[in-house]
Design an enzyme around this catalytic site. Sequence first.
Site, short mmCIF file in Angstrom:
data_model
loop_
_atom_site.label_atom_id
_atom_site.label_comp_id
_atom_site.label_asym_id
_atom_site.label_seq_id
_atom_site.Cartn_x
_atom_site.Cartn_y
_atom_site.Cartn_z
N HIS A 120 -1.28 6.60 -8.51
CA HIS A 120 -2.65 7.09 -8.39
C HIS A 120 -2.66 8.61 -8.27
O HIS A 120 -2.20 9.16 -7.26
CB HIS A 120 -3.34 6.50 -7.15
CG HIS A 120 -3.71 5.07 -7.33
ND1 HIS A 120 -4.97 4.66 -7.66
CD2 HIS A 120 -2.96 3.96 -7.27
CE1 HIS A 120 -4.99 3.35 -7.77
NE2 HIS A 120 -3.78 2.90 -7.54
N SER B 93 -4.41 1.14 -10.51
CA SER B 93 -2.97 1.38 -10.58
C SER B 93 -2.46 1.44 -12.01
O SER B 93 -2.67 0.51 -12.79
CB SER B 93 -2.19 0.25 -9.89
OG SER B 93 -2.43 0.26 -8.53
N ALA C 239 -5.46 -3.19 -11.10
CA ALA C 239 -4.37 -4.08 -11.48
C ALA C 239 -4.40 -5.22 -10.47
O ALA C 239 -4.65 -4.98 -9.28
CB ALA C 239 -3.04 -3.34 -11.43
N ASN D 242 0.61 -9.55 -13.51
CA ASN D 242 1.66 -10.52 -13.18
C ASN D 242 0.99 -11.78 -12.66
O ASN D 242 -0.14 -11.73 -12.21
CB ASN D 242 2.56 -9.94 -12.07
CG ASN D 242 1.75 -9.52 -10.85
OD1 ASN D 242 1.16 -8.43 -10.84
ND2 ASN D 242 1.68 -10.36 -9.86
N MET E 51 -5.62 -5.76 -3.92
CA MET E 51 -5.72 -5.02 -2.65
C MET E 51 -6.80 -3.94 -2.68
O MET E 51 -6.75 -3.00 -1.88
CB MET E 51 -4.37 -4.35 -2.34
CG MET E 51 -3.17 -5.27 -2.40
SD MET E 51 -1.64 -4.35 -2.22
CE MET E 51 -0.43 -5.58 -2.71
N SER E 52 -7.73 -4.05 -3.59
CA SER E 52 -8.72 -2.97 -3.71
C SER E 52 -10.08 -3.52 -4.11
O SER E 52 -10.36 -4.71 -3.95
CB SER E 52 -8.24 -1.96 -4.77
OG SER E 52 -8.24 -2.55 -6.06
N TYR F 24 -5.02 -0.25 2.64
CA TYR F 24 -3.62 -0.27 3.15
C TYR F 24 -3.05 1.12 3.37
O TYR F 24 -2.03 1.29 4.04
CB TYR F 24 -2.71 -1.09 2.21
CG TYR F 24 -2.49 -0.53 0.81
CD1 TYR F 24 -1.73 0.62 0.60
CD2 TYR F 24 -3.02 -1.16 -0.30
CE1 TYR F 24 -1.53 1.13 -0.67
CE2 TYR F 24 -2.82 -0.67 -1.57
CZ TYR F 24 -2.08 0.47 -1.76
OH TYR F 24 -1.88 0.98 -3.01
N GLU F 25 -3.70 2.15 2.82
CA GLU F 25 -3.21 3.51 3.05
C GLU F 25 -3.45 3.96 4.49
O GLU F 25 -2.93 5.00 4.91
CB GLU F 25 -3.86 4.48 2.06
CG GLU F 25 -3.41 4.24 0.62
CD GLU F 25 -4.16 5.11 -0.38
OE1 GLU F 25 -3.79 6.28 -0.54
OE2 GLU F 25 -5.12 4.61 -1.01
N HIS G 128 6.27 -3.16 -7.74
CA HIS G 128 5.20 -2.26 -8.19
C HIS G 128 5.53 -1.71 -9.58
O HIS G 128 4.62 -1.44 -10.38
CB HIS G 128 5.01 -1.12 -7.18
CG HIS G 128 3.82 -0.27 -7.45
ND1 HIS G 128 2.53 -0.78 -7.53
CD2 HIS G 128 3.70 1.06 -7.69
CE1 HIS G 128 1.69 0.21 -7.79
NE2 HIS G 128 2.37 1.33 -7.90
N HIS H 95 -7.18 3.03 -0.94
CA HIS H 95 -7.01 1.63 -0.54
C HIS H 95 -7.01 1.53 0.98
O HIS H 95 -6.55 2.44 1.67
CB HIS H 95 -5.67 1.09 -1.05
CG HIS H 95 -5.44 1.28 -2.52
ND1 HIS H 95 -5.02 2.47 -3.05
CD2 HIS H 95 -5.57 0.42 -3.56
CE1 HIS H 95 -4.92 2.34 -4.37
NE2 HIS H 95 -5.25 1.12 -4.70
N1 HPA Z 1 -1.03 -8.95 -5.72
C1 HPA Z 1 -1.80 -7.95 -5.25
N2 HPA Z 1 -2.09 -6.86 -5.93
C2 HPA Z 1 -1.57 -6.76 -7.16
C3 HPA Z 1 -0.77 -7.74 -7.72
C4 HPA Z 1 -0.48 -8.91 -6.95
O1 HPA Z 1 0.23 -9.84 -7.39
N3 HPA Z 1 -0.42 -7.32 -8.95
C5 HPA Z 1 -1.02 -6.11 -9.14
N4 HPA Z 1 -1.72 -5.77 -8.05
#
Ligand code: HPA
Length: 273
Positions: free
Chosen positions: A62, A31, A114, A236, A212-213, A86-87, A248, A84
Amino acid sequence: MENIYEKCKEAADYIASKIDARDAIGIVLGSGLGDMADMIEDKTEIEYGYIPNFPRTTAPGHKGSLVSGTINGVKVLCMQGRFHFYEGYDMQTITIPVRVMKLLGVKYLILTNAAGGANVSFKPGTLMVIDDYINFQGDSPLRGPNVEEFGPRFPDMTNALSPDLRKIADEAALELNIPIRHGVYMSFRGPQFESPAEVRFAINNGADAVGMSTVPEILVARHCNLPVLAISCITNLGAGLCGYELTHEEVLEVSNRVKGEFIELIRKIIEKM
Ligand code: HPA
């Protein structure tokens, strides 16, 4: 999914008719990191839409193209945009590109993403080499009939993240004076960010980062004996740790800010591989 090998082979044959990726280093850009493909020279770009059996990227941040070329004279094959769970695709589908890279003769794989920090000492912008993972997505791309052409039914995961490549990452970071960290990445299904309780659960179970990946790609790469290095950009602190609500946009903003340093590191790692 039936005939996953045939699907990967068809995609690989199409790509091989356009580019030669034998002995290249495969790179998957996470990401907000898609611009990293700008560092590639002598580029040939193939949009995913043209490649048989490739899914389409739907995630914001992406792009959807395969970029081949060189970095410091070393051959690379780069996925600008990943898939991903989740898609809505199944795990076998989202990992097709990694298996296709193997069929094309790619010799190492670098995965980037990320991620949220679960380790509170990770400030936003920290780069973390993934030493190990916790698959909390409740599925595996290796579920179903084993695809013998790729690897064994019960692949070992002790060294799923290549110790040799992790060492190279440390050496590269040291040379560049980039402070990198190491840790355990825990994958969630998403697409919602984790709840604060889920982040506490992750911490209590040994995770340093949540995302998530990446884990599905690690699994298929290990299965087909493609050595993997994976690096997270901690954008973060995880939900509940940072004191505000996650967006995001913040993920993209921080990954964009760290991109320069991340590119430098990847460049140096490739030089040393
Ligand atoms: N959680 C999940 N995926 C992420 C996060 C998060 O805090 N930050 C960037 N991708």
